[in-house]
Design an enzyme around this catalytic site. Sequence first.
Site, PDB file in Angstrom:
ATOM      1  N   GLY A 167      34.093  82.767  -4.367  1.00 41.10           N
ATOM      2  CA  GLY A 167      33.938  81.309  -4.357  1.00 41.10           C
ATOM      3  C   GLY A 167      32.505  80.810  -4.349  1.00 41.10           C
ATOM      4  O   GLY A 167      32.257  79.616  -4.334  1.00 41.10           O
ATOM      5  N   VAL A 168      31.574  81.754  -4.356  1.00 41.49           N
ATOM      6  CA  VAL A 168      30.154  81.415  -4.227  1.00 41.49           C
ATOM      7  C   VAL A 168      29.505  81.375  -5.624  1.00 41.49           C
ATOM      8  O   VAL A 168      29.869  82.163  -6.494  1.00 41.49           O
ATOM      9  CB  VAL A 168      29.498  82.495  -3.313  1.00 41.49           C
ATOM     10  CG1 VAL A 168      28.001  82.473  -3.394  1.00 41.49           C
ATOM     11  CG2 VAL A 168      29.974  82.321  -1.879  1.00 41.49           C
ATOM     12  N   ASP A 186      41.964  76.791  -7.942  1.00 41.65           N
ATOM     13  CA  ASP A 186      40.762  77.588  -8.161  1.00 41.65           C
ATOM     14  C   ASP A 186      41.151  78.651  -9.205  1.00 41.65           C
ATOM     15  O   ASP A 186      42.348  78.909  -9.420  1.00 41.65           O
ATOM     16  CB  ASP A 186      40.347  78.235  -6.832  1.00 41.65           C
ATOM     17  CG  ASP A 186      39.252  79.250  -7.008  1.00 41.65           C
ATOM     18  OD1 ASP A 186      38.255  78.938  -7.663  1.00 41.65           O
ATOM     19  OD2 ASP A 186      39.407  80.387  -6.491  1.00 41.65           O
ATOM     20  N   ASP A 238      39.251  82.183 -10.146  1.00 46.57           N
ATOM     21  CA  ASP A 238      39.098  83.586  -9.749  1.00 46.57           C
ATOM     22  C   ASP A 238      39.799  83.857  -8.417  1.00 46.57           C
ATOM     23  O   ASP A 238      39.492  83.217  -7.417  1.00 46.57           O
ATOM     24  CB  ASP A 238      37.611  83.948  -9.615  1.00 46.57           C
ATOM     25  CG  ASP A 238      36.852  83.808 -10.929  1.00 46.57           C
ATOM     26  OD1 ASP A 238      37.294  84.393 -11.923  1.00 46.57           O
ATOM     27  OD2 ASP A 238      35.820  83.115 -10.953  1.00 46.57           O
ATOM     28  N   ASP A 243      41.304  80.622  -2.626  1.00 43.39           N
ATOM     29  CA  ASP A 243      41.288  81.917  -1.943  1.00 43.39           C
ATOM     30  C   ASP A 243      39.984  82.133  -1.180  1.00 43.39           C
ATOM     31  O   ASP A 243      39.776  83.214  -0.618  1.00 43.39           O
ATOM     32  CB  ASP A 243      41.481  83.064  -2.943  1.00 43.39           C
ATOM     33  CG  ASP A 243      40.266  83.256  -3.838  1.00 43.39           C
ATOM     34  OD1 ASP A 243      39.681  82.235  -4.269  1.00 43.39           O
ATOM     35  OD2 ASP A 243      39.889  84.407  -4.090  1.00 43.39           O
ATOM     36  N   ARG A 256      26.961  81.631  -8.948  1.00 44.78           N
ATOM     37  CA  ARG A 256      26.303  82.812  -9.527  1.00 44.78           C
ATOM     38  C   ARG A 256      24.957  83.088  -8.852  1.00 44.78           C
ATOM     39  O   ARG A 256      24.652  84.228  -8.500  1.00 44.78           O
ATOM     40  CB  ARG A 256      26.104  82.601 -11.029  1.00 44.78           C
ATOM     41  CG  ARG A 256      25.736  83.869 -11.751  1.00 44.78           C
ATOM     42  CD  ARG A 256      25.532  83.610 -13.237  1.00 44.78           C
ATOM     43  NE  ARG A 256      26.701  83.033 -13.872  1.00 44.78           N
ATOM     44  CZ  ARG A 256      26.699  82.506 -15.099  1.00 44.78           C
ATOM     45  NH1 ARG A 256      25.596  82.506 -15.813  1.00 44.78           N
ATOM     46  NH2 ARG A 256      27.797  82.002 -15.624  1.00 44.78           N
ATOM     47  N   SER A 314      32.978  78.689 -11.679  1.00 49.95           N
ATOM     48  CA  SER A 314      32.615  79.638 -12.749  1.00 49.95           C
ATOM     49  C   SER A 314      32.349  78.937 -14.072  1.00 49.95           C
ATOM     50  O   SER A 314      33.155  78.148 -14.557  1.00 49.95           O
ATOM     51  CB  SER A 314      33.726  80.669 -12.941  1.00 49.95           C
ATOM     52  OG  SER A 314      33.445  81.428 -14.105  1.00 49.95           O
ATOM     53  N   LYS A 315      31.200  79.291 -14.653  1.00 46.11           N
ATOM     54  CA  LYS A 315      30.845  78.738 -15.971  1.00 46.11           C
ATOM     55  C   LYS A 315      31.614  79.463 -17.069  1.00 46.11           C
ATOM     56  O   LYS A 315      31.580  79.064 -18.226  1.00 46.11           O
ATOM     57  CB  LYS A 315      29.336  78.859 -16.193  1.00 46.11           C
ATOM     58  CG  LYS A 315      28.558  77.953 -15.257  1.00 46.11           C
ATOM     59  CD  LYS A 315      27.072  78.034 -15.470  1.00 46.11           C
ATOM     60  CE  LYS A 315      26.377  76.986 -14.598  1.00 46.11           C
ATOM     61  NZ  LYS A 315      25.024  77.330 -14.258  1.00 46.11           N
ATOM     62  N   ASN A 316      32.297  80.533 -16.709  1.00 44.50           N
ATOM     63  CA  ASN A 316      33.098  81.282 -17.690  1.00 44.50           C
ATOM     64  C   ASN A 316      34.553  80.815 -17.709  1.00 44.50           C
ATOM     65  O   ASN A 316      35.380  81.434 -18.380  1.00 44.50           O
ATOM     66  CB  ASN A 316      33.034  82.788 -17.362  1.00 44.50           C
ATOM     67  CG  ASN A 316      31.643  83.359 -17.603  1.00 44.50           C
ATOM     68  OD1 ASN A 316      31.172  83.382 -18.735  1.00 44.50           O
ATOM     69  ND2 ASN A 316      30.983  83.789 -16.547  1.00 44.50           N
TER      70      ASN A 316
HETATM   71  C1  BG6 Z   1      33.700  82.012  -8.559  1.00 42.71           C
HETATM   72  C2  BG6 Z   1      33.736  83.448  -8.099  1.00 42.71           C
HETATM   73  O1  BG6 Z   1      34.974  81.610  -9.004  1.00 42.71           O
HETATM   74  O2  BG6 Z   1      32.763  81.858  -9.633  1.00 42.71           O
HETATM   75  C3  BG6 Z   1      32.325  83.895  -7.710  1.00 42.71           C
HETATM   76  O3  BG6 Z   1      34.609  83.565  -6.980  1.00 42.71           O
HETATM   77  C4  BG6 Z   1      31.363  83.667  -8.878  1.00 42.71           C
HETATM   78  O4  BG6 Z   1      32.349  85.247  -7.331  1.00 42.71           O
HETATM   79  C5  BG6 Z   1      31.410  82.203  -9.305  1.00 42.71           C
HETATM   80  O5  BG6 Z   1      30.030  84.002  -8.482  1.00 42.71           O
HETATM   81  C6  BG6 Z   1      30.513  81.889 -10.498  1.00 42.71           C
HETATM   82  O6  BG6 Z   1      31.039  82.489 -11.644  1.00 42.71           O
HETATM   83  P1  BG6 Z   1      30.295  82.650 -13.038  1.00 42.71           P
HETATM   84  O7  BG6 Z   1      31.404  83.162 -13.940  1.00 42.71           O
HETATM   85  O8  BG6 Z   1      29.819  81.288 -13.460  1.00 42.71           O
HETATM   86  O9  BG6 Z   1      29.186  83.613 -12.839  1.00 42.71           O
HETATM   87 MG    MG Z   2      38.380  82.061  -5.930  1.00 43.65          MG
END
Ligand code: BG6
Ligand code: MG
Length: 216
Positions: A46-47, A8, A10, A170, A49, A116-118
Site C-alpha cells: 500500500g506504500v 484497492d 494489489d 489489504d 513507489r 500504483s501507476k501500473n
Molecule cells: C501499491 C502496492 O498498490 O502500489 C505497493 O501495494 C506499490 O507495494 C505501490 O509500491 C506503487 O506501485 P507502482 O506500480 O506505481 O510502483
Molecule cells: Mg493493496
Amino acid sequence: MIKGIIFDLDGVLVSTDELHYEAWKQLAEELGITSFTKEDNEKQRGVSRMESLEIVLNKGDKVYSEEEKEALAERKNDCYKELLETLDDSAVLSGVKEAISYLKEKGLLIGVGSVSKNTPVILQKTGLESYIDKVSCGLDITNSKPDPEVFLVAAKKLELEPEECLVVEDSEAGIVAAKAAGMKSLGVGPYYKSLGATYEATGLDADIDWESILEG
Ligand code: BG6
Ligand code: MG
C-alpha cells in the site's frame, strides 16, 4: 446507504506481491544489498513507489541524491513492467469476479483506488477492466495513501459522496486513507484482523454479509 465500492488493486483484486518483491529484490542485489527480505517487502504493502524504495535503501548504508533515487525507482519499475508482461487472468484473486458481479447486479458502482501507476495495464492484462466503472490510480494523484486523495478522486469519478462509498483494502495505509476520506472500510488479506477496518474478511472469497454492510 452504500452506493459504490472502491477496491484497492494489489493484494485485493490481484496477486502482484511476488512480482513487486522480485523486482525490488533484484534492484537491492544490484545495489549490493543482500538483506532485503520478504518481511521488508510486507512493509511496502500500500506504500508508494518512492517510499517503497526508501524501505530498500534503508537496508544498505549508501546515501543517494533525489535524482539517483528517481533513476533507481525507474529501474525497479522497468523490471516490474517486464514481469507484468506474463500477467493474465490467473492473477485475479479468488472470489473477486463473483463478488463484483454480485455487487453490480445489486446496482452498486465499482471503482478502483490504487496508488500504483501500473493500474491501467494490470486491469487490462487480467481482464478486470470490463468489471470496473471508474479507476483512480497513481497517475491521478499527488499524495499517496494514507492520504485520502486516491479514494476522494474515485468517489468524484463515480459521482458519489464519500459516505456513500465503501473501501476494500489489504493495507494499513489504505484503511487510514479510507477513514480520512470519510469512508467505511472492509479489511482483507493476511493482516485483515490488525488493519483497523470497519468490517473484516479473510478475502473476497469469504462469506461476507454484504446485505448489512451495504445498509451502511
Ligand atoms: C501499491 C502496492 O498498490 O502500489 C505497493 O501495494 C506499490 O507495494 C505501490 O509500491 C506503487 O506501485 P507502482 O506500480 O506505481 O510502483
Ligand atoms: Mg493493496
